[in-house]
Write a protein that holds these residues in place. Structure first.
Motif, PDB file in Angstrom:
ATOM      1  N   GLN A 183       5.113   3.272  -4.713  1.00  0.00           N
ATOM      2  CA  GLN A 183       5.373   2.095  -4.607  1.00  0.00           C
ATOM      3  C   GLN A 183       7.016   1.786  -4.124  1.00  0.00           C
ATOM      4  O   GLN A 183       7.043   0.463  -3.462  1.00  0.00           O
ATOM      5  CB  GLN A 183       6.420   2.072  -6.529  1.00  0.00           C
ATOM      6  CG  GLN A 183       7.291   0.893  -6.681  1.00  0.00           C
ATOM      7  CD  GLN A 183       7.744   1.031  -8.193  1.00  0.00           C
ATOM      8  OE1 GLN A 183       6.646   0.648  -8.871  1.00  0.00           O
ATOM      9  NE2 GLN A 183       8.870   2.171  -8.627  1.00  0.00           N
ATOM     10  N   ALA A 184       7.232   3.226  -3.180  1.00  0.00           N
ATOM     11  CA  ALA A 184       8.443   2.856  -2.815  1.00  0.00           C
ATOM     12  C   ALA A 184       7.869   2.569  -1.187  1.00  0.00           C
ATOM     13  O   ALA A 184       8.044   1.956  -0.594  1.00  0.00           O
ATOM     14  CB  ALA A 184       8.651   4.376  -2.460  1.00  0.00           C
ATOM     15  N   ALA A 185       6.454   2.753  -0.935  1.00  0.00           N
ATOM     16  CA  ALA A 185       5.786   2.302   0.420  1.00  0.00           C
ATOM     17  C   ALA A 185       5.623   1.003  -0.064  1.00  0.00           C
ATOM     18  O   ALA A 185       5.897  -0.300   1.341  1.00  0.00           O
ATOM     19  CB  ALA A 185       4.005   2.735   0.524  1.00  0.00           C
ATOM     20  N   PRO A 218       7.999  -6.283  -5.648  1.00  0.00           N
ATOM     21  CA  PRO A 218       7.312  -4.221  -5.323  1.00  0.00           C
ATOM     22  C   PRO A 218       6.781  -3.629  -6.727  1.00  0.00           C
ATOM     23  O   PRO A 218       5.650  -3.476  -6.508  1.00  0.00           O
ATOM     24  CB  PRO A 218       8.513  -3.859  -4.907  1.00  0.00           C
ATOM     25  CG  PRO A 218      10.129  -4.765  -5.303  1.00  0.00           C
ATOM     26  CD  PRO A 218       9.713  -5.527  -5.060  1.00  0.00           C
ATOM     27  N   TYR A 219       7.374  -4.107  -7.684  1.00  0.00           N
ATOM     28  CA  TYR A 219       6.704  -3.554  -8.892  1.00  0.00           C
ATOM     29  C   TYR A 219       5.234  -3.809  -8.833  1.00  0.00           C
ATOM     30  O   TYR A 219       4.452  -3.467  -9.185  1.00  0.00           O
ATOM     31  CB  TYR A 219       7.814  -2.996 -10.062  1.00  0.00           C
ATOM     32  CG  TYR A 219       7.090  -2.641 -11.384  1.00  0.00           C
ATOM     33  CD1 TYR A 219       7.306  -1.519 -10.935  1.00  0.00           C
ATOM     34  CD2 TYR A 219       6.525  -3.866 -12.215  1.00  0.00           C
ATOM     35  CE1 TYR A 219       6.972  -1.320 -12.539  1.00  0.00           C
ATOM     36  CE2 TYR A 219       5.612  -2.916 -13.635  1.00  0.00           C
ATOM     37  CZ  TYR A 219       5.739  -1.692 -13.707  1.00  0.00           C
ATOM     38  OH  TYR A 219       5.047  -1.109 -14.824  1.00  0.00           O
ATOM     39  N   SER A 220       5.496  -5.453  -9.566  1.00  0.00           N
ATOM     40  CA  SER A 220       4.347  -5.739  -9.904  1.00  0.00           C
ATOM     41  C   SER A 220       3.075  -6.110  -8.642  1.00  0.00           C
ATOM     42  O   SER A 220       2.014  -6.316  -8.801  1.00  0.00           O
ATOM     43  CB  SER A 220       4.770  -7.222  -9.848  1.00  0.00           C
ATOM     44  OG  SER A 220       4.620  -8.040 -10.916  1.00  0.00           O
ATOM     45  N   LEU A 221       3.658  -6.502  -7.102  1.00  0.00           N
ATOM     46  CA  LEU A 221       2.951  -5.936  -6.449  1.00  0.00           C
ATOM     47  C   LEU A 221       2.213  -4.778  -6.786  1.00  0.00           C
ATOM     48  O   LEU A 221       0.960  -4.493  -5.981  1.00  0.00           O
ATOM     49  CB  LEU A 221       3.145  -6.314  -4.803  1.00  0.00           C
ATOM     50  CG  LEU A 221       2.074  -6.323  -3.927  1.00  0.00           C
ATOM     51  CD1 LEU A 221       0.998  -7.068  -3.557  1.00  0.00           C
ATOM     52  CD2 LEU A 221       3.281  -6.060  -2.323  1.00  0.00           C
ATOM     53  N   GLY A 271      -4.811   2.284   3.291  1.00  0.00           N
ATOM     54  CA  GLY A 271      -3.943   2.824   4.716  1.00  0.00           C
ATOM     55  C   GLY A 271      -2.751   2.589   4.443  1.00  0.00           C
ATOM     56  O   GLY A 271      -2.031   2.402   3.917  1.00  0.00           O
ATOM     57  N   GLU A 272      -1.884   2.869   5.941  1.00  0.00           N
ATOM     58  CA  GLU A 272       0.066   2.869   6.161  1.00  0.00           C
ATOM     59  C   GLU A 272       0.085   1.051   6.186  1.00  0.00           C
ATOM     60  O   GLU A 272      -1.143   0.316   6.518  1.00  0.00           O
ATOM     61  CB  GLU A 272       0.547   3.453   7.287  1.00  0.00           C
ATOM     62  CG  GLU A 272       1.676   3.518   7.153  1.00  0.00           C
ATOM     63  CD  GLU A 272       2.204   3.522   8.469  1.00  0.00           C
ATOM     64  OE1 GLU A 272       3.173   3.820   8.774  1.00  0.00           O
ATOM     65  OE2 GLU A 272       1.825   4.406   9.386  1.00  0.00           O
ATOM     66  N   LEU A 273       0.993   1.017   4.727  1.00  0.00           N
ATOM     67  CA  LEU A 273       0.956  -0.129   4.815  1.00  0.00           C
ATOM     68  C   LEU A 273       2.039  -0.879   6.113  1.00  0.00           C
ATOM     69  O   LEU A 273       3.564  -0.850   5.677  1.00  0.00           O
ATOM     70  CB  LEU A 273       1.894  -0.337   3.734  1.00  0.00           C
ATOM     71  CG  LEU A 273       0.504  -0.346   2.118  1.00  0.00           C
ATOM     72  CD1 LEU A 273       1.890  -0.736   1.106  1.00  0.00           C
ATOM     73  CD2 LEU A 273      -0.292  -2.076   2.496  1.00  0.00           C
ATOM     74  N   THR A 274       1.516  -1.057   7.323  1.00  0.00           N
ATOM     75  CA  THR A 274       2.392  -1.287   7.857  1.00  0.00           C
ATOM     76  C   THR A 274       2.996  -3.212   8.468  1.00  0.00           C
ATOM     77  O   THR A 274       2.603  -3.659   7.441  1.00  0.00           O
ATOM     78  CB  THR A 274       1.495  -1.322   9.322  1.00  0.00           C
ATOM     79  OG1 THR A 274       0.228  -1.911   9.702  1.00  0.00           O
ATOM     80  CG2 THR A 274       1.619   0.387  10.098  1.00  0.00           C
ATOM     81  N   PHE A 275       3.679  -3.825   9.481  1.00  0.00           N
ATOM     82  CA  PHE A 275       4.320  -4.799   9.463  1.00  0.00           C
ATOM     83  C   PHE A 275       3.076  -5.851   9.897  1.00  0.00           C
ATOM     84  O   PHE A 275       2.668  -5.587  10.820  1.00  0.00           O
ATOM     85  CB  PHE A 275       5.746  -4.577   9.981  1.00  0.00           C
ATOM     86  CG  PHE A 275       6.061  -6.276  10.603  1.00  0.00           C
ATOM     87  CD1 PHE A 275       7.264  -7.107   9.510  1.00  0.00           C
ATOM     88  CD2 PHE A 275       5.735  -7.042  11.069  1.00  0.00           C
ATOM     89  CE1 PHE A 275       7.760  -8.174   9.487  1.00  0.00           C
ATOM     90  CE2 PHE A 275       6.234  -7.755  11.414  1.00  0.00           C
ATOM     91  CZ  PHE A 275       7.028  -8.795  10.568  1.00  0.00           C
ATOM     92  N   SER A 276       3.696  -6.787   8.807  1.00  0.00           N
ATOM     93  CA  SER A 276       2.145  -8.072   9.292  1.00  0.00           C
ATOM     94  C   SER A 276       2.763  -9.280   9.951  1.00  0.00           C
ATOM     95  O   SER A 276       2.680  -9.328  10.782  1.00  0.00           O
ATOM     96  CB  SER A 276       1.528  -8.602   7.815  1.00  0.00           C
ATOM     97  OG  SER A 276       1.143  -9.463   8.444  1.00  0.00           O
ATOM     98  N   GLY A 277       4.259  -9.861   8.366  1.00  0.00           N
ATOM     99  CA  GLY A 277       4.557 -10.694   9.500  1.00  0.00           C
ATOM    100  C   GLY A 277       4.124 -12.199   9.105  1.00  0.00           C
ATOM    101  O   GLY A 277       4.266 -13.239   9.293  1.00  0.00           O
ATOM    102  N   ASP A 278       2.536 -11.755   7.694  1.00  0.00           N
ATOM    103  CA  ASP A 278       2.378 -13.087   7.306  1.00  0.00           C
ATOM    104  C   ASP A 278       2.953 -14.154   6.740  1.00  0.00           C
ATOM    105  O   ASP A 278       3.905 -14.902   6.863  1.00  0.00           O
ATOM    106  CB  ASP A 278       1.255 -13.198   6.941  1.00  0.00           C
ATOM    107  CG  ASP A 278       0.432 -13.847   5.830  1.00  0.00           C
ATOM    108  OD1 ASP A 278      -0.537 -14.522   6.796  1.00  0.00           O
ATOM    109  OD2 ASP A 278       0.329 -15.167   5.051  1.00  0.00           O
TER     110      ASP A 278
END
Length: 335
Positions: free
Chosen positions: A155-157, A136-139, A107-114
């Motif tokens: 990748q942009a998300a 971001p590339y590795s993730l 699903g959408e990668l919304t804000f987590s704050g972890d």
């Protein structure tokens, strides 16, 4: 030029913490795949954070990492604890047999704050706080996309997700290490290399701190390195343990940022480098490139979670001694 002793984080759990977690209904580090651990488990990780910060302070490091004691996966953690991501099994491998989860984004990668929550706690323990996050590339490379449907969009998300996470970091964060081993292990091809640089730029621009893009387990391809220079980072990491010649070549031939991070301690080998060895590696690099750097971060090439706790602590001590000896010599010259 300032030499800064630091690490890319990712520390081993202290033995007492492993025992405590095991006693808590069989909880193990690998069982943490969400951010909703019990109060008792959270208390153990709070103690771990204090212990890891204290170990770095005792060693005399100039930047103090939170330690990532809670991280179930040493790179994909920000996804494995996200509500819209299935953490997956431990199946993902680089060529050197390091294991990671295969998080499936559903699903959408919304804000987590972890990440910010852990750093808020660490900021109470040190004024020299350094954050650690996957690049971001590795993730994106380590994850599976079952939602966005397009590699570039995914990748942009991931970059936008990480940017929001970094934007929430506390003011006390001095430096951020973005860990990007996939740039070496699974380098992007034509077009994708520019997108990778843009993604790193998106993340780095979100935080008011010095940002280090830190690839490791080798050297970047020349074109990937050239595109990374376009990203809005303050320093690029060079792994002098895994491939010193090609990393020096990239810098001497194509230049680099005003600051660099040098992997001068082996994060995967129990042999402990002496402060003299660390200094010699730094001098070797600086003597072969034309740059006059602002800051040089002296760091293990990789995270240290591969190591036994005693060797981990000894490597911290060696790093701290390498820069403290240098400070003493400078003071004597000024006197």
């Amino acid at each position: 030029m300032t030499h800064i002793a630091t690490t890319p984080g990712l520390f081993p759990l202290p033995d007492d913490a492993k025992e405590a977690l095991s006693d808590l209904k069989g909880h193990q580090k690998g069982d943490l795949v969400s951010g909703d651990e019990s109060a008792d488990v959270s208390a153990v990780y709070d103690d771990v954070r204090e212990e890891l910060v204290a170990a770095q302070q005792d060693a005399g490091l100039d930047r103090i990492a939170e330690g990532q004691g809670r991280w179930d996966d040493m790179l994909a953690h920000p996804l494995t604890v996200h509500d819209n991501v299935s953490p997956g099994g431990i199946v993902r491998y680089y060529d050197n047999n390091n294991f990671y989860r295969d998080p499936v984004v559903e699903g959408e990668l919304t804000f987590s704050g972890d990440l910010a929550a852990d750093l808020e706690a660490a900021a109470e323990l040190t004024d020299d706080l350094q954050a650690v996050a996957p690049g971001p590339y590795s993730l994106a490379d380590l994850a599976t996309d079952d939602h966005y449907g397009d590699e570039a969009d995914f990748q942009a998300a991931v970059a936008d997700f990480l940017a929001a996470e970094l934007e929430a970091f506390p003011d006390g964060v001095e430096t951020v290490f973005l860990l990007e081993p996939s740039l070496v292990e699974n380098p992007p091809g034509d077009g994708a290399d520019e997108r990778a640089s843009d993604a790193i730029d998106t993340v780095a621009s979100a935080v008011d701190a010095d940002v280090v893009a830190h690839p490791y387990w080798g050297a970047l391809d020349e074109k990937v390195h050239a595109h990374l220079l376009d990203a809005d980072v303050d320093a690029i990491g060079y792994d002098l343990v895994s491939n010193h010649d090609d990393n020096v070549y990239n810098v001497a031939e194509y230049g680099t940022k005003d600051s660099v991070a040098l992997g001068v301690v082996d994060g995967q080998n129990t042999l402990v480098e002496s402060p003299d060895t660390i200094t010699e590696r730094v001098d070797w690099f600086e003597g072969r490139v034309p740059n006059d750097f602002e800051d040089v971060y002296l760091t293990p090439n990789t995270g240290l979670f591969y190591l036994p706790v005693n060797r981990f602590e000894e490597k911290l001590q060696a790093l701290g001694a390498a820069t403290s000896d240098e400070s003493v010599e400078e003071a004597e010259v000024e006197a």
